[in-house]
Design an enzyme around this catalytic site. Structure first.
Site, PDB file in Angstrom:
ATOM      1  N   VAL A  61       0.818  -1.228   0.000  1.00 52.50           N
ATOM      2  CA  VAL A  61       0.000   0.000   0.000  1.00 52.50           C
ATOM      3  C   VAL A  61       0.841   1.262   0.000  1.00 52.50           C
ATOM      4  O   VAL A  61       0.304   2.363  -0.165  1.00 52.50           O
ATOM      5  CB  VAL A  61      -0.962   0.030   1.209  1.00 52.50           C
ATOM      6  CG1 VAL A  61      -1.988  -1.072   1.115  1.00 52.50           C
ATOM      7  CG2 VAL A  61      -0.207  -0.027   2.531  1.00 52.50           C
ATOM      8  N   TYR A  62       2.146   1.157   0.195  1.00 53.55           N
ATOM      9  CA  TYR A  62       2.984   2.354   0.169  1.00 53.55           C
ATOM     10  C   TYR A  62       3.063   2.874  -1.264  1.00 53.55           C
ATOM     11  O   TYR A  62       3.646   2.236  -2.142  1.00 53.55           O
ATOM     12  CB  TYR A  62       4.398   2.054   0.676  1.00 53.55           C
ATOM     13  CG  TYR A  62       4.511   1.684   2.143  1.00 53.55           C
ATOM     14  CD1 TYR A  62       3.408   1.704   2.993  1.00 53.55           C
ATOM     15  CD2 TYR A  62       5.725   1.298   2.680  1.00 53.55           C
ATOM     16  CE1 TYR A  62       3.528   1.367   4.330  1.00 53.55           C
ATOM     17  CE2 TYR A  62       5.861   0.962   4.022  1.00 53.55           C
ATOM     18  CZ  TYR A  62       4.750   0.995   4.833  1.00 53.55           C
ATOM     19  OH  TYR A  62       4.883   0.646   6.161  1.00 53.55           O
ATOM     20  N   SER A  63       2.449   4.024  -1.474  1.00 53.68           N
ATOM     21  CA  SER A  63       2.425   4.649  -2.800  1.00 53.68           C
ATOM     22  C   SER A  63       1.899   3.701  -3.872  1.00 53.68           C
ATOM     23  O   SER A  63       2.407   3.651  -4.999  1.00 53.68           O
ATOM     24  CB  SER A  63       3.818   5.171  -3.187  1.00 53.68           C
ATOM     25  OG  SER A  63       4.179   6.284  -2.400  1.00 53.68           O
ATOM     26  N   ASP A  64       0.866   2.932  -3.508  1.00 52.48           N
ATOM     27  CA  ASP A  64       0.203   2.032  -4.467  1.00 52.48           C
ATOM     28  C   ASP A  64       1.191   1.091  -5.157  1.00 52.48           C
ATOM     29  O   ASP A  64       1.091   0.845  -6.359  1.00 52.48           O
ATOM     30  CB  ASP A  64      -0.569   2.839  -5.518  1.00 52.48           C
ATOM     31  CG  ASP A  64      -1.685   3.671  -4.909  1.00 52.48           C
ATOM     32  OD1 ASP A  64      -2.280   3.200  -3.917  1.00 52.48           O
ATOM     33  OD2 ASP A  64      -1.931   4.770  -5.410  1.00 52.48           O
ATOM     34  N   GLY A  65       2.140   0.581  -4.409  1.00 54.32           N
ATOM     35  CA  GLY A  65       3.111  -0.352  -4.956  1.00 54.32           C
ATOM     36  C   GLY A  65       4.382   0.289  -5.477  1.00 54.32           C
ATOM     37  O   GLY A  65       5.372  -0.408  -5.730  1.00 54.32           O
TER      38      GLY A  65
END
Length: 345
Positions: A61-65
């Site tokens: 989930v960090y920066s959408d991958g």
């Protein structure tokens, strides 16, 4: 660098790890954390490796991958020198199948993480949250299969309640499945809830703690002061509501104590806050992040801080809060320690 075993396992981690939450810069929340690109990430990785930091932590989930993608590119050609940790389980899309810890979701999440990181295995894979809708045996069997397939080396959890972690450990033992060896938790001088249930559980069950947001969601950087507004440029302007809440009086009491110890030692406030965590029971690795080289070097300097017993006592006292039920009625009784000896003062 100091290296520690993770709980009762054979996984050896550095006392300080690096969190790649600032990599990628996508989305409202993680965009406020940082927007480190591949070239900048390579430089931060260089500094980490020179200091003996071998653990790099991220999540889907960090920066959408994008965090995994940037980290993977920055580590290219150096995979054998590092330990990679990532997490999955939080929602990554609008559909029911985009969240949780069901078998299909976990297999898909691990395959996607391997692809983004551009590696053949993940050293530590952690469930980012407990999924109450999926039988714990299904989750653990799927994870065990991924371990046996060589795609994961060790398993962990993150942000579990005490009963959730214990239920998972008991189910693993009962069914002969791979156990969690790590629990990634929020723990700081302004957030000591970890100590009441999760720390004793980790001590008893051999589960080591990886600490996230050790500077209290950016509140213990040395820039927050009593009676002054949050400084311009602080990410708290955009992210405070998303992080762990802190009572103002507790925050300023801790900041005052940190200022005193910083003046005595000649080390900056963030290093004092990190050094305190490194002395705590069950803590295996403290995950630090950085938007630039200066922040990273300053955080790594915590390893050079040696706090005296008196300084530790004052920091403990400034950050102490009333324990929650069912501990608080007995915590006041001097004889209670004979029945339930605390791990921390």
């Amino acid at each position: 660098m100091e290296y520690r075993r993770t709980g009762a396992s054979g996984l050896v981690l550095p006392a300080l790890g690096f969190g790649a939450g600032t990599f990628g810069g996508r989305g409202e929340l993680f965009g406020a954390w940082g927007d480190t690109d591949v070239a900048q990430a390579r430089r931060l990785v260089d500094i980490c490796l020179d200091a003996g930091v071998t653990l790099f932590d991220t999540a889907d989930v960090y920066s959408d991958g994008a965090s995994e993608e940037v980290l993977g590119a920055a580590l290219r050609g150096r995979r054998d020198k590092v330990l990679l940790s990532t997490k999955a389980g939080l929602p990554t899309g609008p559909d029911l199948t985009d969240a949780g810890s069901g078998r299909a979701r976990l297999v898909r999440a691990v395959e996607a993480a391997l692809r983004r990181l551009d590696v053949e295995h993940i050293d530590l894979f952690q469930l980012h949250a407990f999924d109450a809708h999926t039988p714990v045996e299904e989750t653990l069997t799927a994870l065990d299969d991924l371990v046996r397939a060589g795609k994961i080396r060790y398993l962990g959890a993150s942000n579990f309640a005490g009963w959730q972690l214990m239920k998972s450990l008991a189910a693993a033992d009962r069914n002969g499945l791979t156990r969690f060896v790590a629990h990634q938790v929020y723990y700081s001088l302004v957030g000591r809830d970890y100590e009441w249930e999760l720390m004793p559980l980790g001590h008893d069950q051999g589960v080591g703690a990886l600490v996230w947001s050790p500077l209290g969601w950016g509140r213990l950087t040395g820039r927050i002061r009593r009676g002054t507004p949050i400084p311009d440029g602080s990410r708290l302007h955009r992210t405070a509501a998303a992080g762990p809440p802190v009572e103002e009086e507790l925050l300023y009491r801790v900041v005052d104590a940190l200022d005193e110890v910083a003046a005595e030692t000649g080390h900056p406030v963030p290093q004092i806050a990190l050094a305190w965590l490194l002395t705590r029971p069950t803590v295996t690795s403290v995950i630090v992040g950085a938007r630039d080289e200066r922040q990273l070097r300053q955080n790594l300097g915590a390893l050079e801080v040696a706090l005296t017993p008196d300084q530790l006592r004052r920091l403990d006292a400034a950050s102490a809060t009333v324990p929650p039920y069912p501990r608080y009625p007995y915590h006041r009784l001097p004889d209670f320690a004979r029945l339930d000896p605390p791990l921390v003062a």
